[in-house]
Design an enzyme around this catalytic site. Structure first.
Site, short mmCIF file in Angstrom:
data_model
loop_
_atom_site.label_atom_id
_atom_site.label_comp_id
_atom_site.label_asym_id
_atom_site.label_seq_id
_atom_site.Cartn_x
_atom_site.Cartn_y
_atom_site.Cartn_z
N ARG A 1 0.81 -1.22 0.00
CA ARG A 1 0.00 0.00 0.00
C ARG A 1 0.84 1.27 0.00
NH1 ARG A 1 -3.11 -3.56 3.38
NH2 ARG A 1 -4.56 -4.49 1.92
N HIS B 1 0.02 5.40 -1.25
CA HIS B 1 0.17 6.51 -0.31
C HIS B 1 1.35 7.41 -0.68
CE1 HIS B 1 -2.74 5.38 2.92
NE2 HIS B 1 -2.69 4.25 2.24
N ASN C 1 -2.67 8.08 7.32
CA ASN C 1 -1.50 7.22 7.50
C ASN C 1 -1.25 6.83 8.95
OD1 ASN C 1 -1.16 7.63 4.77
ND2 ASN C 1 0.52 9.08 4.99
N HIS D 1 -6.80 -4.62 -1.89
CA HIS D 1 -7.34 -5.04 -0.59
C HIS D 1 -7.63 -6.54 -0.58
CE1 HIS D 1 -8.75 -0.75 0.75
NE2 HIS D 1 -7.44 -0.91 0.75
#
Length: 328
Positions: A58, A62, A90, A189
């Protein structure tokens, strides 16, 4: 040469480097074992703690959405800079930074000052997918690491778990990522876990109604409420889909069945524009894998226009001396 002029030239030189064309063979001569080293460390991380590779995967999202793929999110706070690790989306969420530290240490032993942390994120995200049963692909490399981070930018850009599909479509569109890209990338996911913190409102007070999200399948809602009762430690985690250690298309099957963990997941099925891709990927894993690779490559091409370097330590800039730069 006047010192100030030299600084201007150096800044221009480094800025140009961020626009260098990315290519698969970037480290072929300077660090030919780079990708092998990254995958080896990721394999060990997977054995040590399976969830860690999902966490590292991930990082690409980000990092790349906040001023381009430049490893800014890996920088620790300093007395003069608030980094992105403590940004709203975060803090207490991103984890396993030590895996990237391990990759960087291994690369620095083999090829000191050569491989950027930004490229490590891209390679590690790919490896997280491939090592857990998903597709493998050739990544494009040649990024520089940022000299700074901006918590404010991350707060303004990154979506929350409460986001709906309409908001996500608008956000991804700003980066020339299509609705199909959005749905496929949400499929990351397929592995990993989410915190109770991210779903308490949809279990008990969706849209301020004082009731749970009606899109949650009743038996699944009962399971989530047992995992996350009102008084729970909100850092307790639950699986993001029914096969959290296997990268497959189960995530989409769960959305069709009303078993999405996050609101931002389930809304992909309840929203008309995204539903057709959820249905497609739930039936055709090959189509999902193909779309995922396309989306990850497009996201990885988001470049920074800021000065950069090759960090020796992914958590901190090198200081006044820029270790490595290259021209386009």
């Amino acid at each position: 040469m006047h010192p100030l002029f030299a600084v201007v030239l150096l800044t221009l030189h480094i800025t140009m480097a961020t626009a260098a064309q990315l290519r698969p063979d970037f480290y072929l001569e300077t660090c030919p074992e780079a990708e092998f080293i990254v995958r080896d460390v990721m394999k060990k991380a997977l054995i040590r703690e399976p969830r860690s590779v999902a966490s590292v995967m991930r990082f690409q999202f980000h990092d790349c959405f906040v001023n381009g793929c430049d490893a800014s999110m890996l920088l620790d706070d300093t007395p003069t800079m608030l980094g992105e690790k403590e940004a709203l989306s975060n803090v207490n969420s991103l984890r396993s930074f030590e895996v990237i530290d391990g990759v960087k240490e291994a690369l620095e032993r083999a090829c000191p000052g050569v491989v950027s942390c930004a490229d490590i994120i891209i390679m590690a995200a790919r490896d997280a997918v491939a090592l857990t049963g998903g597709p493998d692909w050739e990544v494009r490399l040649g990024r520089l690491d940022s000299l700074t981070a901006r918590q404010e930018d991350s707060n303004e850009i990154m979506p929350s778990p409460r986001s709906n599909a309409s908001l996500l479509i608008d956000l991804f569109g700003k980066y020339n990522l299509s609705v199909k890209d959005l749905v496929a990338l949400s499929g990351t996911h397929s592995i990993g876990q989410g915190r109770c913190f991210s779903i308490m409102y949809r279990l008990y007070n969706q849209s301020g109604t004082g009731r749970p999200d009606p899109a949650i399948e009743p038996k699944f809602r009962e399971k989530l409420q047992k995992l996350c009762p009102p008084n729970v430690d909100q850092n307790v985690t639950g699986d993001l889909d029914a096969t959290p250690r296997l990268f497959d298309n189960q995530y989409f099957k769960d959305l069709v069945a009303g078993r999405g963990f996050l609101n931002s997941d389930q809304t992909l099925f309840t929203f008309t524009q995204t539903r057709k891709f959820v249905e497609l990927f739930s039936k055709d894993e090959t189509a999902f894998f193909k779309a995922l690779v396309e989306g990850m490559l497009k996201m990885g091409d988001l470049q920074s226009n800021r000065p950069g370097e090759i960090r020796r330590n992914c958590r901190a800039v090198n200081g006044r001396h820029v270790n490595t730069v290259w021209e386009s």
